[in-house]
Design a protein around this motif. Structure first.
Motif, short mmCIF file in Angstrom:
data_model
loop_
_atom_site.label_atom_id
_atom_site.label_comp_id
_atom_site.label_asym_id
_atom_site.label_seq_id
_atom_site.Cartn_x
_atom_site.Cartn_y
_atom_site.Cartn_z
N UNK A 128 0.86 -1.19 0.00
CA UNK A 128 0.00 0.00 0.00
C UNK A 128 0.90 1.24 0.00
N UNK A 129 0.73 2.04 -1.05
CA UNK A 129 1.50 3.27 -1.22
C UNK A 129 0.59 4.43 -0.78
N UNK A 130 1.08 5.27 0.11
CA UNK A 130 0.27 6.39 0.60
C UNK A 130 0.65 7.67 -0.12
N UNK A 131 -0.35 8.46 -0.53
CA UNK A 131 -0.02 9.67 -1.28
C UNK A 131 -1.06 10.76 -1.10
N UNK A 132 -0.68 11.95 -1.51
CA UNK A 132 -1.61 13.09 -1.53
C UNK A 132 -1.60 13.64 -2.96
N UNK A 133 -2.80 13.79 -3.53
CA UNK A 133 -2.90 14.32 -4.90
C UNK A 133 -3.72 15.60 -4.99
N UNK A 134 -4.51 15.87 -3.97
CA UNK A 134 -5.40 17.02 -4.06
C UNK A 134 -5.48 17.74 -2.73
N UNK A 135 -5.77 19.01 -2.84
CA UNK A 135 -6.01 19.81 -1.65
C UNK A 135 -7.48 20.20 -1.68
N UNK A 136 -8.14 20.06 -0.55
CA UNK A 136 -9.58 20.31 -0.52
C UNK A 136 -9.91 21.33 0.56
N UNK A 150 -0.56 23.72 2.40
CA UNK A 150 -1.78 22.91 2.40
C UNK A 150 -1.47 21.44 2.09
N UNK A 151 -0.55 21.24 1.17
CA UNK A 151 -0.15 19.88 0.80
C UNK A 151 0.49 19.17 2.00
N UNK A 152 1.38 19.87 2.71
CA UNK A 152 2.05 19.24 3.85
C UNK A 152 1.07 18.95 4.98
N UNK A 153 0.02 19.77 5.11
CA UNK A 153 -1.02 19.48 6.11
C UNK A 153 -1.72 18.17 5.76
N UNK A 154 -2.03 18.01 4.46
CA UNK A 154 -2.64 16.74 4.02
C UNK A 154 -1.71 15.56 4.28
N UNK A 155 -0.42 15.82 4.05
CA UNK A 155 0.55 14.74 4.25
C UNK A 155 0.67 14.39 5.74
N UNK A 156 0.57 15.38 6.60
CA UNK A 156 0.55 15.11 8.05
C UNK A 156 -0.62 14.19 8.39
N UNK A 157 -1.79 14.49 7.80
CA UNK A 157 -2.98 13.67 8.08
C UNK A 157 -2.79 12.25 7.57
#
Ligand code: ZN
Length: 219
Positions: free
Chosen positions: A62-70, A88-95
């Motif tokens: 399982x590869x974890x990633x962020x592609x969008x900011x909402x 915003x991207x790094x906040x998503x990555x923290x989550x």
């Protein structure tokens, strides 16, 4: 895996079909080891759905990633200046790292690839990126070297070299290589360069996963 804006998990029929196809392929080619993986994107969109899906299917990787900011209404919100995009991207990555139920963290400087954020912007956020790297080391999560941007005008690997050096300095030893192919003809394209970078930074092996357990390959 993203859920539709009305909550319908559009990915589930695709997952079912993939599992069926891989079982058929295993039957047709019994001497070839076939592994099945999932790129789990944008987990914060629906953490519960992500957990359920991982319980339901027994993935090898399982590869974890962020592609969008909402935004708070779950609408895509990417019309930001480069620094705000990275924040915003790094906040998503923290989550995503909070969620934690994945094996390797994908394309860490994705905003450079998709939204043309200059490489230098990431160094303004070195402390935040270092904190993410330390947390993935603690959680035994690998870091991906992604080769897909080699074939774009920037012609470089993701993440930037200093990110790999910091991951290693914090005790990280697990690197996965990904071509992010999207098409069959591009599978494994650029992985020799990715392997060479890993070696150059000081890693003597990379890892892959079977039933979400890491296996080491010397490089
Ligand atoms: Zn991705």
């Amino acid at each position: 895996m993203r859920s539709h804006k009305h909550g319908y998990p559009f990915y589930f029929p695709i997952a079912e079909r993939r599992w069926k196809e891989i079982e058929e392929a295993k039957g047709a080619f019994p001497t070839i080891k076939l592994l099945i993986g999932l790129e789990l994107g944008d987990v914060s969109n629906n953490v519960e759905l992500a957990r359920q899906h991982l319980q339901q299917y027994d993935y090898d990787f399982v590869l974890g990633s962020v592609h969008h900011i909402r935004d708070e209404r779950n609408q895509r919100f990417e019309n930001l200046c480069p620094t705000d995009l990275v924040v915003a991207y790094l906040e998503e990555m923290d989550a995503l790292v909070d969620f934690g139920a994945f094996d390797s963290l994908a394309h860490l400087d994705y905003p450079a690839k998709m939204w043309d954020v200059p490489q230098s912007v990431f160094s303004y956020f070195q402390d935040r990126i270092d904190a993410i790297l330390k947390r993935i080391v603690e959680k035994n999560i690998a870091l991906e070297i992604n080769s897909s941007m080699l074939f774009k005008p920037a012609a470089r690997l993701l993440p930037q070299r200093w990110v790999l050096e910091h991951y290693r300095a914090f005790g990280g030893t697990m690197i996965t290589l990904g071509s992010d192919a999207h098409h069959a003809h591009a599978i494994a394209r650029g992985l020799e360069q990715a392997k060479a970078l890993a070696r150059d930074v000081g890693f003597d092996h990379v890892v892959y996963y079977e039933k979400q357990k890491s296996a080491v390959v010397s490089i």
